[in-house]
Design a protein around this motif. Structure first.
Motif, PDB file in Angstrom:
ATOM      1  N   PRO A   1       0.842  -1.204   0.000  1.00 39.94           N
ATOM      2  CA  PRO A   1       0.000   0.000   0.000  1.00 39.94           C
ATOM      3  C   PRO A   1       0.873   1.249   0.000  1.00 39.94           C
ATOM      4  CG  PRO A   1      -0.717  -1.559   1.680  1.00 39.94           C
ATOM      5  CD  PRO A   1       0.599  -2.059   1.171  1.00 39.94           C
ATOM      6  N   ALA A   2       0.469   2.228  -0.779  1.00 40.09           N
ATOM      7  CA  ALA A   2       1.230   3.483  -0.855  1.00 40.09           C
ATOM      8  C   ALA A   2       0.260   4.652  -0.745  1.00 40.09           C
ATOM      9  CB  ALA A   2       1.994   3.567  -2.163  1.00 40.09           C
ATOM     10  N   GLN A   3       0.744   5.741  -0.192  1.00 39.06           N
ATOM     11  CA  GLN A   3      -0.083   6.935  -0.002  1.00 39.06           C
ATOM     12  C   GLN A   3       0.583   8.123  -0.667  1.00 39.06           C
ATOM     13  OE1 GLN A   3      -1.971   7.719   3.904  1.00 39.06           O
ATOM     14  NE2 GLN A   3      -0.939   9.703   3.850  1.00 39.06           N
ATOM     15  N   ALA A   4      -0.227   8.947  -1.322  1.00 34.56           N
ATOM     16  CA  ALA A   4       0.297  10.160  -1.945  1.00 34.56           C
ATOM     17  C   ALA A   4      -0.689  11.291  -1.740  1.00 34.56           C
ATOM     18  CB  ALA A   4       0.545   9.944  -3.431  1.00 34.56           C
ATOM     19  N   SER A   5      -0.158  12.494  -1.535  1.00 37.79           N
ATOM     20  CA  SER A   5      -0.977  13.689  -1.376  1.00 37.79           C
ATOM     21  C   SER A   5      -0.897  14.483  -2.675  1.00 37.79           C
ATOM     22  CB  SER A   5      -0.465  14.528  -0.195  1.00 37.79           C
ATOM     23  OG  SER A   5      -1.291  15.654   0.008  1.00 37.79           O
ATOM     24  N   ILE A   6      -2.030  14.619  -3.361  1.00 40.39           N
ATOM     25  CA  ILE A   6      -2.060  15.226  -4.691  1.00 40.39           C
ATOM     26  C   ILE A   6      -2.623  16.644  -4.600  1.00 40.39           C
ATOM     27  CG2 ILE A   6      -2.811  14.936  -7.073  1.00 40.39           C
ATOM     28  CD1 ILE A   6      -1.079  12.645  -5.974  1.00 40.39           C
ATOM     29  N   SER A   7      -1.854  17.607  -5.092  1.00 40.18           N
ATOM     30  CA  SER A   7      -2.288  19.004  -5.055  1.00 40.18           C
ATOM     31  C   SER A   7      -2.916  19.416  -6.376  1.00 40.18           C
ATOM     32  CB  SER A   7      -1.097  19.922  -4.765  1.00 40.18           C
ATOM     33  OG  SER A   7      -0.218  19.946  -5.886  1.00 40.18           O
ATOM     34  N   TYR A   8      -3.653  20.518  -6.349  1.00 35.76           N
ATOM     35  CA  TYR A   8      -4.280  21.005  -7.576  1.00 35.76           C
ATOM     36  C   TYR A   8      -3.237  21.446  -8.600  1.00 35.76           C
ATOM     37  CZ  TYR A   8      -3.533  26.013  -6.484  1.00 35.76           C
ATOM     38  OH  TYR A   8      -2.988  27.255  -6.261  1.00 35.76           O
ATOM     39  N   LYS A   9      -2.061  21.874  -8.131  1.00 32.36           N
ATOM     40  CA  LYS A   9      -1.010  22.288  -9.055  1.00 32.36           C
ATOM     41  C   LYS A   9      -0.476  21.097  -9.853  1.00 32.36           C
ATOM     42  CE  LYS A   9       0.467  26.397  -6.504  1.00 32.36           C
ATOM     43  NZ  LYS A   9       1.590  27.139  -5.904  1.00 32.36           N
ATOM     44  N   GLU A  10      -0.389  19.942  -9.196  1.00 32.67           N
ATOM     45  CA  GLU A  10       0.041  18.737  -9.908  1.00 32.67           C
ATOM     46  C   GLU A  10      -0.963  18.369 -10.998  1.00 32.67           C
ATOM     47  OE1 GLU A  10       2.158  15.417  -7.601  1.00 32.67           O
ATOM     48  OE2 GLU A  10       0.954  16.399  -6.059  1.00 32.67           O
ATOM     49  N   ILE A  11      -2.247  18.457 -10.670  1.00 31.20           N
ATOM     50  CA  ILE A  11      -3.287  18.124 -11.652  1.00 31.20           C
ATOM     51  C   ILE A  11      -3.246  19.114 -12.802  1.00 31.20           C
ATOM     52  CG2 ILE A  11      -5.760  17.837 -12.027  1.00 31.20           C
ATOM     53  CD1 ILE A  11      -4.378  15.662 -10.316  1.00 31.20           C
ATOM     54  N   CYS A  12      -3.058  20.380 -12.499  1.00 34.79           N
ATOM     55  CA  CYS A  12      -2.954  21.403 -13.548  1.00 34.79           C
ATOM     56  C   CYS A  12      -1.835  21.066 -14.520  1.00 34.79           C
ATOM     57  CB  CYS A  12      -2.718  22.775 -12.914  1.00 34.79           C
ATOM     58  SG  CYS A  12      -2.498  24.099 -14.122  1.00 34.79           S
ATOM     59  N   SER A  13      -0.716  20.645 -13.983  1.00 36.02           N
ATOM     60  CA  SER A  13       0.434  20.313 -14.820  1.00 36.02           C
ATOM     61  C   SER A  13       0.164  19.095 -15.697  1.00 36.02           C
ATOM     62  CB  SER A  13       1.662  20.069 -13.934  1.00 36.02           C
ATOM     63  OG  SER A  13       2.768  19.661 -14.702  1.00 36.02           O
ATOM     64  N   CYS A  14      -0.462  18.065 -15.121  1.00 35.86           N
ATOM     65  CA  CYS A  14      -0.603  16.817 -15.876  1.00 35.86           C
ATOM     66  C   CYS A  14      -1.723  16.866 -16.916  1.00 35.86           C
ATOM     67  CB  CYS A  14      -0.806  15.630 -14.924  1.00 35.86           C
ATOM     68  SG  CYS A  14      -2.459  15.418 -14.245  1.00 35.86           S
ATOM     69  N   ILE A  15      -2.690  17.782 -16.770  1.00 35.24           N
ATOM     70  CA  ILE A  15      -3.773  17.861 -17.766  1.00 35.24           C
ATOM     71  C   ILE A  15      -3.582  19.031 -18.735  1.00 35.24           C
ATOM     72  CG2 ILE A  15      -5.388  16.836 -16.120  1.00 35.24           C
ATOM     73  CD1 ILE A  15      -6.727  19.560 -15.803  1.00 35.24           C
ATOM     74  N   ASP A  16      -2.455  19.725 -18.624  1.00 32.60           N
ATOM     75  CA  ASP A  16      -2.235  20.934 -19.423  1.00 32.60           C
ATOM     76  C   ASP A  16      -2.317  20.667 -20.930  1.00 32.60           C
ATOM     77  OD1 ASP A  16      -1.293  23.838 -19.593  1.00 32.60           O
ATOM     78  OD2 ASP A  16       0.255  22.797 -20.743  1.00 32.60           O
ATOM     79  N   LYS A  17      -1.705  19.572 -21.404  1.00 27.84           N
ATOM     80  CA  LYS A  17      -1.702  19.290 -22.842  1.00 27.84           C
ATOM     81  C   LYS A  17      -3.112  19.057 -23.368  1.00 27.84           C
ATOM     82  CE  LYS A  17       2.993  17.461 -23.332  1.00 27.84           C
ATOM     83  NZ  LYS A  17       3.832  16.282 -23.710  1.00 27.84           N
ATOM     84  N   THR A  18      -3.927  18.369 -22.587  1.00 28.85           N
ATOM     85  CA  THR A  18      -5.308  18.100 -23.010  1.00 28.85           C
ATOM     86  C   THR A  18      -6.119  19.387 -23.074  1.00 28.85           C
ATOM     87  OG1 THR A  18      -5.249  15.860 -22.104  1.00 28.85           O
ATOM     88  CG2 THR A  18      -7.430  16.853 -22.423  1.00 28.85           C
ATOM     89  N   ILE A  19      -5.988  20.244 -22.071  1.00 28.06           N
ATOM     90  CA  ILE A  19      -6.705  21.518 -22.073  1.00 28.06           C
ATOM     91  C   ILE A  19      -6.237  22.389 -23.227  1.00 28.06           C
ATOM     92  CG2 ILE A  19      -7.201  23.615 -20.756  1.00 28.06           C
ATOM     93  CD1 ILE A  19      -8.529  21.090 -19.651  1.00 28.06           C
ATOM     94  N   SER A  20      -4.941  22.327 -23.544  1.00 27.03           N
ATOM     95  CA  SER A  20      -4.402  23.110 -24.668  1.00 27.03           C
ATOM     96  C   SER A  20      -5.014  22.666 -25.996  1.00 27.03           C
ATOM     97  CB  SER A  20      -2.876  22.969 -24.721  1.00 27.03           C
ATOM     98  OG  SER A  20      -2.280  23.576 -23.593  1.00 27.03           O
ATOM     99  N   LYS A  21      -5.302  21.372 -26.134  1.00 26.07           N
ATOM    100  CA  LYS A  21      -5.947  20.873 -27.356  1.00 26.07           C
ATOM    101  C   LYS A  21      -7.339  21.491 -27.525  1.00 26.07           C
ATOM    102  CE  LYS A  21      -3.626  16.360 -27.299  1.00 26.07           C
ATOM    103  NZ  LYS A  21      -3.834  14.895 -27.075  1.00 26.07           N
TER     104      LYS A  21
END
Length: 340
Positions: free
Chosen positions: A242-262
């Motif tokens: 089991p692993a735990q990660a804390s995901i911030s809105y800035k990380e999501i912004c970065s990872c979906i940037d290419k899709t939003i740019s399309k």
């Protein structure tokens, strides 16, 4: 409405199906069904089936009959539509089953084959009179725009499987685009990001939860709009622990940037094709956003800054198409854009 007839307005979406009856929402459930593996017998539909997704034993499997806004599995779509109509009409029991009149919202890029599949599915599900309306037109009506006047209005509907962009005037679509870049691709971006950057494996249900909890298209949000980090617990892809990660809105912004740019690029392409007078109308009144993708934090500001035209998020954007389809249902004899 006649005594022995019922009228339904249906937004048959890739992610969710919404049904209006008598001007009210009577069904709003995920577009998914669960079937028995050996017999293909219907086990569950909608919300109940979604709860089983990615959790089923070998004897049961789940199906999402629509992909990118069109029917990908004809038999599953018919079973789903039949089940939803039964739920919406209360089962339609008795000797005399009322005649069903239905208006269904379809993607702007639907082909004649797609339209025939949708029409046949509705007919086999019990509809006697089937009308179809393009989703961008329905979305504009649901937002509250007057689509019949000689004035340019522009809508961008970011759904689950497709993003529908359209410029509307005098009851017709002047310029449009339908691209398979929308909510599902954004969810995939999040799943891939967690796998690559955190070595964590998550399913689509968790990906959707993260998208709505901390989804943002801006790296900097006003302090009062910043969401708390999303804590995800899942399997480490290397150790299987089991692993735990804390995901911030800035990380999501970065990872979906290419899709939003399309999506941004496609909006600009449509604007480049708009006649000058209609462009002036749009520049003055702004562009309207609808669909689940319009709920991403900061999306109106990002698009406004990119295009230099104001963007507005519709009230209750998830049901804009369904509301418009409901309005079309009340005017099947006067709206020239309805198709049979």
């Amino acid at each position: 409405m006649a005594f022995f007839s019922q009228e339904l307005a249906i937004d048959l979406g890739t992610a969710n199906t919404v049904i209006f009856k008598d001007g009210e929402v009577v069904l709003d459930e995920p577009s998914i069904i669960a079937l028995e593996t050996k017999t293909d017998k219907l086990v569950a539909i909608g919300t109940e089936a979604q709860q089983m997704e990615e959790l089923t034993p070998p004897r049961i499997y789940t199906v999402r009959p629509l992909m990118n806004g069109v029917i990908a599995d004809y038999d599953a779509a018919e079973k789903m539509l039949t089940g939803f109509i039964k739920k919406a009409t209360g089962g339609r029991k008795g000797i005399f089953k009322p005649a069903l009149k239905i208006v269904i919202g379809i993607p702007g890029g639907s082909t004649p084959v797609d339209m025939r599949s949708i029409r046949d599915s509705a007919s086999h599900a019990g509809a006697h009179d089937v009308f179809m309306i393009y989703e961008p037109m329905a979305s504009a009506m649901g937002i509250g725009l007057d689509v019949m006047v000689p004035k340019g209005s522009m809508v961008v509907d970011i759904g689950g499987g497709t993003t529908e962009i359209a410029v509307i005037s005098l009851g017709g679509i002047v310029e449009s685009s339908s691209i398979h870049v929308a909510g599902n691709e954004i969810t995939t971006d999040i799943i891939d990001y967690l796998a690559q950057q955190h070595s964590i494996s998550i399913g689509r249900t968790t990906g959707e939860e993260i998208k709505y909890a901390v989804g943002s298209v801006l790296m900097e949000l006003p302090e009062d709009e910043e969401p708390e980090d999303y804590v995800v617990v899942a399997r480490n892809m290397v150790t299987a622990h089991p692993a735990q990660a804390s995901i911030s809105y800035k990380e999501i912004c970065s990872c979906i940037d290419k899709t939003i740019s399309k999506i941004e690029s496609e909006i600009i392409k449509v604007l480049q094709r708009v006649p000058p007078e209609l462009y002036s109308n749009i520049a003055h009144s702004g562009i309207w956003l609808a669909g689940g993708g319009s709920l991403l934090r900061g999306i109106a500001k990002r698009f406004s800054d990119k295009v230099n035209i104001p963007f507005h998020v519709a009230d209750d954007p998830l049901k804009a198409v369904a509301r418009g389809t409901c309005l079309a249902l009340d005017g099947t004899d006067r709206y020239p854009f309805l198709m049979r």
